[in-house]
Design a protein around this motif. Structure first.
Motif, short mmCIF file in Angstrom:
data_model
loop_
_atom_site.label_atom_id
_atom_site.label_comp_id
_atom_site.label_asym_id
_atom_site.label_seq_id
_atom_site.Cartn_x
_atom_site.Cartn_y
_atom_site.Cartn_z
N LYS A 1 0.83 -1.19 0.00
CA LYS A 1 0.00 0.00 0.00
C LYS A 1 0.87 1.25 0.00
CE LYS A 1 -3.89 2.16 2.45
NZ LYS A 1 -4.79 2.08 3.62
N PHE A 2 0.46 2.24 -0.79
CA PHE A 2 1.15 3.53 -0.80
C PHE A 2 0.65 4.36 0.38
CE2 PHE A 2 1.22 8.04 -2.21
CZ PHE A 2 2.60 8.20 -2.23
N GLN B 1 -1.27 7.62 -13.46
CA GLN B 1 -0.66 7.76 -12.15
C GLN B 1 0.86 7.61 -12.28
OE1 GLN B 1 -3.07 5.51 -13.00
NE2 GLN B 1 -2.83 3.58 -11.89
N ILE B 2 1.59 8.52 -11.65
CA ILE B 2 3.04 8.49 -11.67
C ILE B 2 3.57 8.72 -10.26
CG2 ILE B 2 3.39 9.13 -14.08
CD1 ILE B 2 3.63 12.00 -13.29
N CYS B 3 4.66 8.01 -9.92
CA CYS B 3 5.20 8.06 -8.57
C CYS B 3 6.73 8.08 -8.66
CB CYS B 3 4.73 6.84 -7.78
SG CYS B 3 5.34 6.75 -6.10
N CYS B 4 7.37 8.94 -7.85
CA CYS B 4 8.83 9.05 -7.91
C CYS B 4 9.52 8.68 -6.61
CB CYS B 4 9.24 10.47 -8.32
SG CYS B 4 8.76 11.74 -7.12
N ASP B 5 8.77 8.44 -5.54
CA ASP B 5 9.37 8.02 -4.27
C ASP B 5 8.26 7.54 -3.34
OD1 ASP B 5 8.15 10.39 -3.33
OD2 ASP B 5 9.98 11.55 -3.59
N THR B 6 8.60 7.39 -2.07
CA THR B 6 7.61 6.89 -1.11
C THR B 6 6.65 7.97 -0.63
OG1 THR B 6 9.14 7.31 0.72
CG2 THR B 6 9.22 5.12 -0.28
N ASN B 7 6.88 9.22 -1.04
CA ASN B 7 6.09 10.33 -0.50
C ASN B 7 5.15 11.01 -1.49
OD1 ASN B 7 7.41 10.12 2.06
ND2 ASN B 7 9.16 11.22 1.20
N HIS B 8 5.45 10.90 -2.80
CA HIS B 8 4.70 11.68 -3.79
C HIS B 8 4.16 10.79 -4.91
CE1 HIS B 8 7.75 14.39 -1.99
NE2 HIS B 8 6.75 15.24 -1.96
N ALA C 1 1.26 2.59 -9.09
CA ALA C 1 2.42 3.37 -9.52
C ALA C 1 3.56 3.24 -8.51
CB ALA C 1 2.03 4.83 -9.69
N PHE C 2 3.22 3.24 -7.24
CA PHE C 2 4.24 3.10 -6.20
C PHE C 2 4.90 1.73 -6.27
CE2 PHE C 2 5.06 1.56 -1.80
CZ PHE C 2 6.21 2.30 -1.55
N ALA C 3 4.10 0.68 -6.46
CA ALA C 3 4.66 -0.68 -6.56
C ALA C 3 5.62 -0.77 -7.74
CB ALA C 3 3.53 -1.69 -6.69
N SER C 4 5.28 -0.14 -8.87
CA SER C 4 6.16 -0.15 -10.04
C SER C 4 7.50 0.52 -9.72
CB SER C 4 5.49 0.56 -11.21
OG SER C 4 4.32 -0.12 -11.62
#
Length: 311
Positions: free
Chosen positions: A103-104, A163-170, A279-282
């Motif tokens: 989970k993100f 959906q795009i994710c670059c770290d654990t926070n955003h 996105a976070f899992a990727s």
């Protein structure tokens, strides 16, 4: 020297010291003990009748039992004295342990209008620029959602969510079906120095290109990347199977959300969490896979060790 008298005296002193701890009650008769034992035995779980050579008594002693003139407690009373953690019988309702859920837990930035998407991407680009100080190529988790069709001959809906994710926070969740793609988002997608990673991402990139007439560059499929590291033949990994294999976590894919209406005016909390977590899992899987040695390198080192001369 005769010590029989001293031994007797020590025994008497021992009983005197134990006197304060002795229960002052009438001793139980053999009939009383048998009755208690029968009652307690009926309340204990029945032992398994499965024929198993490994079913031995816990704490069994290999030395012969000592003879004693003292009356022994019923075995059921002894069993009840054991703490629950020392129980050797499986619980009747025992269930198989399940993997923890992926989970993100960071901040989900949801945008659904052209202006809001543009502003969100501007903030996201600032984060990317800061990361470029330490890395040449910045990986971001990438995924899309669209409304499925259940009628033959009817094509699926247009890409509705990105959906795009670059770290654990955003993590950005962009409702493109209502906003379209602003210029700064197009530049981000066409920037090859920003690596877009995901499972089956080639198909997702092609769909976005068809739907919005842009070209996504810097794409890397996690499935191909994993095969280079894990070996064992070309496997078509999905995001959920890779998460279970490499992270020992389960990535939930409930059909009511995955196959739901992504063109709705506003995404629900469940949809937002689902999209962000993908996105976070990727992104997280890419960080894990890139640090693994290549399968061929491991095989070559194994051959070198096996072929080394024996001393």
């Amino acid at each position: 020297m005769d010590r029989s008298g001293e031994g007797k005296r020590e025994e008497e002193l021992g009983f005197e010291r134990l006197a304060p701890f002795v229960c002052e009650c009438e001793p139980l008769s053999q009939e009383d003990l048998e009755a208690i034992d029968a009652t307690l035995q009926s309340s204990l779980p029945k032992p398994s009748t499965t024929n198993n050579n490994n079913n031995k008594r816990p704490f069994a002693s290999h030395s012969p039992p000592r003879r004693s003139s003292r009356r022994r407690l019923p075995t059921s009373l002894i069993a009840l004295q054991l703490p629950p953690s020392l129980s050797f019988s499986p619980s009747p309702g025992h269930l198989k342990t399940r993997l923890p859920v992926m989970k993100f837990c960071g901040k989900i930035m949801y945008s659904r209008t052209f202006t809001d998407v543009e502003k969100a991407v501007t903030k996201f680009l600032k984060i990317i620029e800061e990361k470029k100080r330490d890395m040449i190529q910045i990986p971001i988790g990438f995924d899309i959602e669209w409304r499925p069709t259940f009628k033959r001959g009817v094509p699926p809906g247009k890409t509705a969510v990105m959906q795009i994710c670059c770290d654990t926070n955003h993590c950005l969740v962009l409702h493109l079906i209502h906003s379209g793609i602003p210029r700064n988002l197009q530049l981000l997608l066409e920037d090859s120095s920003v690596l877009k990673v995901g499972a089956g991402i080639g198909g997702d990139a092609s769909k976005v290109s068809r739907d919005y007439f842009i070209s996504i560059k810097g794409v890397e499929d996690l499935s191909y990347h994993a095969n280079q590291k894990l070996g064992g033949g070309p496997n078509k990994w999905g995001l959920a199977s890779l998460t279970e294999k490499l992270l020992s976590k389960q990535l939930k894919k409930p059909s009511k959300i995955r196959m739901g209406n992504w063109e709705t005016p506003y995404l629900s909390k469940e949809q937002l969490e689902y999209a962000a977590t993908d996105a976070f899992a990727s992104w997280f899987l890419y960080q894990t896979i890139k640090d693994l040695p290549d399968a061929q390198e491991v095989a070559d080192k194994s051959i070198e060790v096996d072929g080394a001369p024996q001393q």
